[in-house]
Motif scaffolding. Structure first.
Motif, PDB file in Angstrom:
ATOM      1  N   TYR A  26      37.028  37.600  45.883  1.00 28.74           N
ATOM      2  CA  TYR A  26      35.561  37.151  46.685  1.00 28.74           C
ATOM      3  C   TYR A  26      34.964  36.467  45.850  1.00 28.74           C
ATOM      4  N   LEU A  27      34.669  36.896  44.676  1.00 22.34           N
ATOM      5  CA  LEU A  27      34.168  36.102  43.370  1.00 22.34           C
ATOM      6  C   LEU A  27      34.456  34.892  42.883  1.00 22.34           C
ATOM      7  N   LEU A  28      35.871  34.538  43.047  1.00 21.44           N
ATOM      8  CA  LEU A  28      36.770  33.747  42.277  1.00 21.44           C
ATOM      9  C   LEU A  28      37.195  32.490  43.366  1.00 21.44           C
ATOM     10  N   CYS A  29      36.931  32.892  44.578  1.00 24.12           N
ATOM     11  CA  CYS A  29      37.507  31.641  45.456  1.00 24.12           C
ATOM     12  C   CYS A  29      36.645  30.329  45.540  1.00 24.12           C
ATOM     13  N   ILE A  71      44.294  31.506  44.299  1.00 26.24           N
ATOM     14  CA  ILE A  71      43.706  31.846  43.138  1.00 26.24           C
ATOM     15  C   ILE A  71      43.320  33.546  43.447  1.00 26.24           C
ATOM     16  N   CYS A  72      43.109  33.839  44.645  1.00 23.75           N
ATOM     17  CA  CYS A  72      42.890  35.129  45.052  1.00 23.75           C
ATOM     18  C   CYS A  72      44.024  36.284  44.938  1.00 23.75           C
ATOM     19  N   ALA A  73      45.288  35.643  45.357  1.00 28.68           N
ATOM     20  CA  ALA A  73      46.589  36.445  44.770  1.00 28.68           C
ATOM     21  C   ALA A  73      46.377  36.827  43.271  1.00 28.68           C
ATOM     22  N   LYS A  74      46.185  35.770  42.574  1.00 32.34           N
ATOM     23  CA  LYS A  74      46.450  35.860  40.993  1.00 32.34           C
ATOM     24  C   LYS A  74      45.322  36.898  40.511  1.00 32.34           C
ATOM     25  N   ALA A  75      44.149  36.878  41.270  1.00 29.58           N
ATOM     26  CA  ALA A  75      42.957  37.449  40.666  1.00 29.58           C
ATOM     27  C   ALA A  75      43.021  39.190  41.153  1.00 29.58           C
TER      28      ALA A  75
END
Lengths: 301, 322
Positions: free
Chosen positions: B263-266, B295-299
């Protein structure tokens, strides 16, 4: 209360924009507006975030926002702030905020920024730094690092691409005695959020220079934006620092740097670099850090 | 919309007059006006033009008028063949001249003479403000006087208002009894539709959502609405970004720990918090606007977001995860 993923506002004030998948600049705008809130008035010059945020009638900003002439971000911010105050319609907690790219800040908008700092106008200026003119197709800016290939500094077997280094905006704004300046990276989001929150609550001109990796211009998969934003700090090619009340603070001093070669080799813009070029880059990094450490009292390691 | 074209030479005050006329008309809070000049690098004495536009709603068209209901010539040497082309049907030319013109559409006023008598200088611009007030419903004499007080230096008020009154009496006494048809018709019609638009927008904003997030609108904005203004509704979305995606993130709700890193990085803000089992929270994805960057999958520290090919099902996602 510090802003983090749990406590931040659910509002999405920058939504439905047309930035490329994995855009670092879009994340800067989104996170900053999360902290600044719906009463923030934003101004953006020509650049990725205005080109992708204002596709009439698709308007991705839910707060008040406008496009400025390329060179005039900081001047327009000054005017908005003065206008709101003169008309008596500036809401409590309203931040007048600009989001300009590295070209729009370090090259084209530099004198307007300097003027705003000179007048100490009550505005917050973000430079989202993707290290070239990405909106127009990856032309070199004065924030493009040594060795990066751009369309105006193409690299090849006999040429390393960009032969100049990054203009030190942070030192330049600090030299004018700005109330608050910081560098940040989207790879360290909590550090960025903390700095936005701090800048929000300071009066006078504030400047935050945020490293915002660009999958298209740098040449890496769109899922790796955050990793690159972290990697560039860990290998010492970018740094997290603050300038406040005349004092420099280094927020993060990696005692040992991660591998510069690994970081650079993960981006296709550096594909022509030789091992000797990388040694040159490391030597320059060490010089920069020597200066930084002299300048800053170290906050933590 | 009432348009006025001002022909003059630099220094005759055409832009000042265009501006005062706009200020006079917009003294009424429901009336909007624009005034602007066009000229090249030339200076005093060179031919130039100014424009005034007056309407019952914000004016989006900022380009020079090609045809106008009122065309003013502050200098009769600029009045040349082809003047009819600029004149809208039913419109009138106001010409600064001592000599009457045979065409009924051309009203001549000795503006320079009148100004010389009252002001002591042959600057004819405000003469024609009085003439326009006499001919046209868009502004009254009182409006023009107010416009002069609002926009001109105080020491010029008294004598310029005297000029305006004299010109008003002169023209009202001898011009056509009917005011310009283009003025009297235009205003009420535009006013009515402007009212409707204001009502519509107040309905939209009546109930602000608890969470501010731009919503997909069903309709695009029609030109007849957006062409009126340079300001538009923020957070107005008319197209999805879903078509950009070749991979789709799938969240394993059972494994999600609610850390909100994704959520933070999307970069697109398409991941939102939702209540999970008990007091816990998990995340969900707005697939209308997710671009599938990954990005979410990596994060995700719990590795509970999988990127699957568009068209693939949930089973496939779980398979990839394992």
């Amino acid at each position: 209360m510090s802003v983090n993923a749990r406590t931040m506002s659910d509002d999405e004030l920058f939504y439905g924009h047309k930035a490329c998948p994995g855009c670092g600049g879009a994340l800067v705008v989104r996170q900053a507006l999360k902290v600044l809130g719906k009463d923030a008035v934003a101004a953006l010059p020509a650049g990725c975030m205005s080109a992708t945020g204002f596709n009439f009638p698709q308007l991705a900003f839910a707060n008040n926002a406008m496009i400025t002439p390329f060179a005039a971000t900081a001047s327009v911010l000054s005017g908005i702030e003065a206008g709101l105050r003169a008309q008596g319609i500036k809401p409590d907690g309203c931040t007048v905020v600009g989001f300009a790219g590295d070209g729009g800040t370090a090259d084209i908008g530099l004198q307007a920024l300097s003027g705003a700092i000179d007048r100490n106008d009550d505005v917050l200026y973000f430079c989202y730094d993707n290290e070239a003119y990405m909106n127009t197709g990856i032309q070199r800016s004065s924030e493009t690092p040594f060795g990066a290939s751009t369309t105006t500094t193409p690299a090849g077997p006999s040429h390393p691409g960009c032969v100049t280094g990054k203009k030190d905006l942070f030192a330049m704004v600090a030299a004018q005695g700005i109330p608050y300046a910081a560098t940040a990276s989207i790879g360290y989001p909590n550090d960025l959020l903390k700095k936005v929150e701090k800048a929000r609550d300071i009066r006078g001109t504030r400047f935050i220079h945020v490293m915002a990796p660009c999958p298209v211009g740098w040449g890496f998969p769109s899922s790796d934006t955050i990793a690159l934003g972290k990697g560039i700090v860990d290998c010492g090619l970018w740094y997290l620092a603050e300038y406040e009340d005349g004092r420099f603070t280094l927020n993060r001093d990696p005692g040992r740097f991660a591998s510069v070669a690994d970081h650079l080799r993960s981006q296709s813009r550096y594909r022509a670099l030789t091992d000797a070029d990388i040694v040159t880059i490391e030597a320059h990094r060490d010089q920069v850090w020597q200066r930084l450490r002299q300048r800053c009292s170290c906050e933590s390691s | 919309m009432l348009e006025v074209i001002w022909h003059a030479r630099g220094g005759q005050g055409a832009f000042t007059a265009a501006r005062v006329l706009g200020a006079a008309a917009s003294a009424d809070p429901d009336t909007f006006a624009l005034a602007f000049p066009t000229f090249g690098p030339e200076r005093r004495g060179a031919p130039m033009r100014a424009y005034t536009k007056i309407a019952a709603r914000p004016i989006g068209d900022r380009s020079a008028s090609r045809r106008a209901a009122i065309v003013v010539y502050l200098d009769d040497t600029l009045f040349a063949d082809g003047w009819e082309d600029e004149l809208a049907e039913g419109g009138v030319v106001l010409l600064n001249s001592k000599v009457a013109h045979p065409d009924a559409r051309v009203v001549t006023v000795d503006g320079s003479g009148l100004a010389a008598d009252i002001l002591g200088r042959a600057i004819p611009n405000t003469v024609f403000l009085g003439a326009i007030a006499a001919l046209c419903d868009a502004v009254t004499l009182e409006n023009v006087e107010e416009g002069i007080r609002a926009t001109m230096p105080a020491k010029l008020h008294e004598r310029n208002i005297a000029v305006v009154r004299a010109a008003y009496d002169l023209v009202a006494g001898r011009a056509r009894a009917d005011a310009l048809p283009c003025c009297s018709e235009a205003a009420p019609i535009e006013g009515a539709s402007g009212e409707k638009e204001r009502e519509a927008s107040s309905v939209v904003s009546a109930e602000p959502p608890a969470r501010i997030i731009p919503q997909l609108q069903e309709l695009t904005v029609a030109p007849e609405r957006f062409a009126r203004s340079t300001c538009f509704q923020g957070g107005h979305l008319v197209s999805k970004n879903a078509g950009w995606r070749s991979l789709r993130p799938l969240v394993d709700q059972q494994a999600c720990t609610g850390c909100f890193n994704c959520y933070l990085l999307c970069p697109d803000g398409t991941i939102y918090k939702q209540p999970g089992a008990g007091s816990s929270s998990t995340v969900a994805i707005d697939y209308d606007f997710c671009k599938g960057c990954g990005i979410c999958a990596k994060a995700c520290p719990a590795h509970c977001i999988a990127m699957v090919e568009e068209g693939g099902g949930r089973d496939e996602a779980l398979h990839i995860r394992q």
